[in-house]
Design a protein around this motif. Structure first.
Motif, PDB file in Angstrom:
ATOM      1  N   ASP A  71       0.845  -1.217   0.000  1.00 32.53           N
ATOM      2  CA  ASP A  71       0.000   0.000   0.000  1.00 32.53           C
ATOM      3  C   ASP A  71       0.876   1.261   0.000  1.00 32.53           C
ATOM      4  O   ASP A  71       0.554   2.241  -0.672  1.00 32.53           O
ATOM      5  N   ILE A  72       1.991   1.211   0.764  1.00 36.46           N
ATOM      6  CA  ILE A  72       2.923   2.354   0.804  1.00 36.46           C
ATOM      7  C   ILE A  72       3.531   2.586  -0.587  1.00 36.46           C
ATOM      8  O   ILE A  72       3.591   3.722  -1.079  1.00 36.46           O
ATOM      9  N   LYS A  73       3.948   1.478  -1.247  1.00 34.73           N
ATOM     10  CA  LYS A  73       4.505   1.590  -2.605  1.00 34.73           C
ATOM     11  C   LYS A  73       3.490   2.218  -3.557  1.00 34.73           C
ATOM     12  O   LYS A  73       3.828   3.070  -4.377  1.00 34.73           O
ATOM     13  N   SER A  74       2.238   1.760  -3.397  1.00 29.96           N
ATOM     14  CA  SER A  74       1.165   2.273  -4.252  1.00 29.96           C
ATOM     15  C   SER A  74       0.981   3.787  -4.054  1.00 29.96           C
ATOM     16  O   SER A  74       0.824   4.546  -5.028  1.00 29.96           O
ATOM     17  N   LYS A  75       1.025   4.226  -2.776  1.00 30.90           N
ATOM     18  CA  LYS A  75       0.866   5.658  -2.472  1.00 30.90           C
ATOM     19  C   LYS A  75       2.071   6.461  -2.976  1.00 30.90           C
ATOM     20  O   LYS A  75       1.930   7.593  -3.444  1.00 30.90           O
ATOM     21  N   LYS A  76       3.276   5.879  -2.890  1.00 38.20           N
ATOM     22  CA  LYS A  76       4.477   6.556  -3.397  1.00 38.20           C
ATOM     23  C   LYS A  76       4.399   6.728  -4.913  1.00 38.20           C
ATOM     24  O   LYS A  76       4.786   7.775  -5.454  1.00 38.20           O
ATOM     25  N   ASN A  77       3.884   5.697  -5.583  1.00 40.18           N
ATOM     26  CA  ASN A  77       3.695   5.783  -7.045  1.00 40.18           C
ATOM     27  C   ASN A  77       2.699   6.886  -7.396  1.00 40.18           C
ATOM     28  O   ASN A  77       2.886   7.644  -8.356  1.00 40.18           O
ATOM     29  N   LYS A  91       3.187  14.422  -8.956  1.00 43.85           N
ATOM     30  CA  LYS A  91       4.281  15.392  -9.172  1.00 43.85           C
ATOM     31  C   LYS A  91       4.533  15.593 -10.658  1.00 43.85           C
ATOM     32  O   LYS A  91       4.771  16.719 -11.130  1.00 43.85           O
ATOM     33  N   ALA A  92       4.491  14.470 -11.403  1.00 46.49           N
ATOM     34  CA  ALA A  92       4.698  14.548 -12.858  1.00 46.49           C
ATOM     35  C   ALA A  92       3.566  15.357 -13.513  1.00 46.49           C
ATOM     36  O   ALA A  92       3.805  16.179 -14.421  1.00 46.49           O
ATOM     37  N   THR A  93       2.345  15.101 -13.019  1.00 51.64           N
ATOM     38  CA  THR A  93       1.177  15.831 -13.552  1.00 51.64           C
ATOM     39  C   THR A  93       1.287  17.319 -13.238  1.00 51.64           C
ATOM     40  O   THR A  93       1.009  18.184 -14.099  1.00 51.64           O
ATOM     41  N   MET A  94       1.725  17.648 -12.003  1.00 52.22           N
ATOM     42  CA  MET A  94       1.899  19.054 -11.601  1.00 52.22           C
ATOM     43  C   MET A  94       2.929  19.745 -12.489  1.00 52.22           C
ATOM     44  O   MET A  94       2.740  20.889 -12.914  1.00 52.22           O
ATOM     45  N   GLU A 131      -3.508  22.388  -7.725  1.00 53.04           N
ATOM     46  CA  GLU A 131      -3.954  22.337  -6.316  1.00 53.04           C
ATOM     47  C   GLU A 131      -4.509  20.952  -5.967  1.00 53.04           C
ATOM     48  O   GLU A 131      -4.246  20.409  -4.888  1.00 53.04           O
ATOM     49  N   PHE A 132      -5.294  20.410  -6.913  1.00 52.99           N
ATOM     50  CA  PHE A 132      -5.879  19.077  -6.693  1.00 52.99           C
ATOM     51  C   PHE A 132      -4.775  18.029  -6.518  1.00 52.99           C
ATOM     52  O   PHE A 132      -4.846  17.172  -5.625  1.00 52.99           O
ATOM     53  N   GLN A 133      -3.730  18.112  -7.354  1.00 55.47           N
ATOM     54  CA  GLN A 133      -2.618  17.164  -7.258  1.00 55.47           C
ATOM     55  C   GLN A 133      -1.865  17.341  -5.938  1.00 55.47           C
ATOM     56  O   GLN A 133      -1.416  16.365  -5.333  1.00 55.47           O
ATOM     57  N   GLU A 134      -1.740  18.605  -5.486  1.00 54.33           N
ATOM     58  CA  GLU A 134      -1.079  18.870  -4.192  1.00 54.33           C
ATOM     59  C   GLU A 134      -1.853  18.208  -3.048  1.00 54.33           C
ATOM     60  O   GLU A 134      -1.263  17.629  -2.133  1.00 54.33           O
ATOM     61  N   LEU A 135      -3.193  18.329  -3.135  1.00 53.11           N
ATOM     62  CA  LEU A 135      -4.048  17.683  -2.112  1.00 53.11           C
ATOM     63  C   LEU A 135      -3.904  16.158  -2.163  1.00 53.11           C
ATOM     64  O   LEU A 135      -3.872  15.493  -1.121  1.00 53.11           O
ATOM     65  N   GLU A 136      -3.822  15.631  -3.381  1.00 55.20           N
ATOM     66  CA  GLU A 136      -3.637  14.179  -3.560  1.00 55.20           C
ATOM     67  C   GLU A 136      -2.331  13.727  -2.897  1.00 55.20           C
ATOM     68  O   GLU A 136      -2.282  12.691  -2.231  1.00 55.20           O
ATOM     69  N   ILE A 137      -1.264  14.538  -3.101  1.00 57.95           N
ATOM     70  CA  ILE A 137       0.047  14.222  -2.501  1.00 57.95           C
ATOM     71  C   ILE A 137      -0.044  14.268  -0.976  1.00 57.95           C
ATOM     72  O   ILE A 137       0.442  13.370  -0.276  1.00 57.95           O
ATOM     73  N   GLU A 138      -0.683  15.327  -0.445  1.00 54.63           N
ATOM     74  CA  GLU A 138      -0.833  15.458   1.025  1.00 54.63           C
ATOM     75  C   GLU A 138      -1.571  14.260   1.614  1.00 54.63           C
ATOM     76  O   GLU A 138      -1.180  13.708   2.647  1.00 54.63           O
TER      77      GLU A 138
END
Length: 257
Positions: free
Chosen positions: A67-73, A79-82, A106-113
């Motif tokens: 699950d951690i690997k999946s979240k890191k991906n 980040k690539a999308t941003m 902003e949406f991608q930043e929220l996704e990262i957070e």
């Protein structure tokens, strides 16, 4: 050799009492082992249970790490999308396009957070499970050591008594063959119904062995006459006179030694 039905009552009583002495000796041997076989079995079950628990905890950690690997991906993708949207912002023709791209960033930043929050939670879960694993391993080692000790104890007792027990069981079976079936059934029934397994007891000081109930003098005389099989009216045990019991005890003691 006389047929079973041709033997006298005295011979039947002697055979039954000999059988009782052999079976009592087997009981003694088994009492020495006591609860050890059950203790060993319980410990083996506990060790198996702890091993299964460790396997499950390891499997749980593997799932969380995936699950951690999946979240890191997901973070890498965000980040690539941003980066892509930031590049596109440089070439926009109007504010509407710029604002639309800003919202996407902003949406991608929220996704990262959110993904980073999940990663922290997952790592906390792993830490907690690792603590449980350590505790379980400590418990497992302790139980394994205890199991080895109990197994060793049981094996020592078995080594000392197994040969004698087998010999006594064979002797018990041989005795049974020479006693009529109805008496064996009665003997076994009484033996199963009394706490100490004594189906045949001698008369001691005017009472049946191990009992405080006095036997009338006339009945004591009948028992000493050895002409019929007499049972104790209180316990149901078959009674033999003290002299016969003593003679058979001395005879069987030679066999035991």
């Amino acid at each position: 050799m006389a047929k079973k039905n041709d033997v006298t009552v005295e011979e039947k009583l002697r055979a039954l009492y000999d059988l009782q002495l052999v079976d009592s000796r087997i009981d003694e041997i088994r009492n020495v082992r006591g609860e050890l076989p059950l203790e060993v079995e319980d410990l083996e079950d506990e060790v198996a249970g702890l091993n299964k628990r460790l396997e499950k905890l390891d499997a749980d950690i593997e799932v969380i790490e995936n699950d951690i690997k999946s979240k890191k991906n997901l973070i890498d993708e965000s980040k690539a999308t941003m980066k892509k949207y930031s590049e596109q912002q440089k070439n926009v023709r109007n504010n509407r396009e710029f604002n639309a791209l800003s919202k996407e960033v902003e949406f991608q930043e929220l996704e990262i957070e959110l993904a980073e929050k999940h990663i922290r939670e997952y790592r906390a879960q792993i830490e907690q499970k690792n603590q449980v694993i350590e505790q379980t391993k400590e418990r497992l080692e302790e139980r394994k050591t205890h199991l080895e000790h109990k197994k060793s104890e049981l094996n020592d007792i078995l080594a000392e008594t197994e040969k004698e027990e087998k010999s006594l069981i064979k002797k018990s079976e041989d005795f049974e063959k020479n006693i009529e079936e109805r008496l064996i059934k009665a003997y076994k029934r009484i033996r199963n119904n009394v706490k100490n397994g004594l189906a045949i007891v001698p008369v001691e000081r005017g009472a049946s062995g191990g009992s405080y109930f006095t036997i009338p003098p006339q009945v004591i005389m009948e028992i000493a006459g050895r002409k019929k099989i007499i049972t104790d009216e209180h316990s149901g045990r078959i009674l033999v006179d003290e002299e016969l019991a003593k003679e058979e005890q001395e005879k069987m003691q030679k066999f035991f030694s």
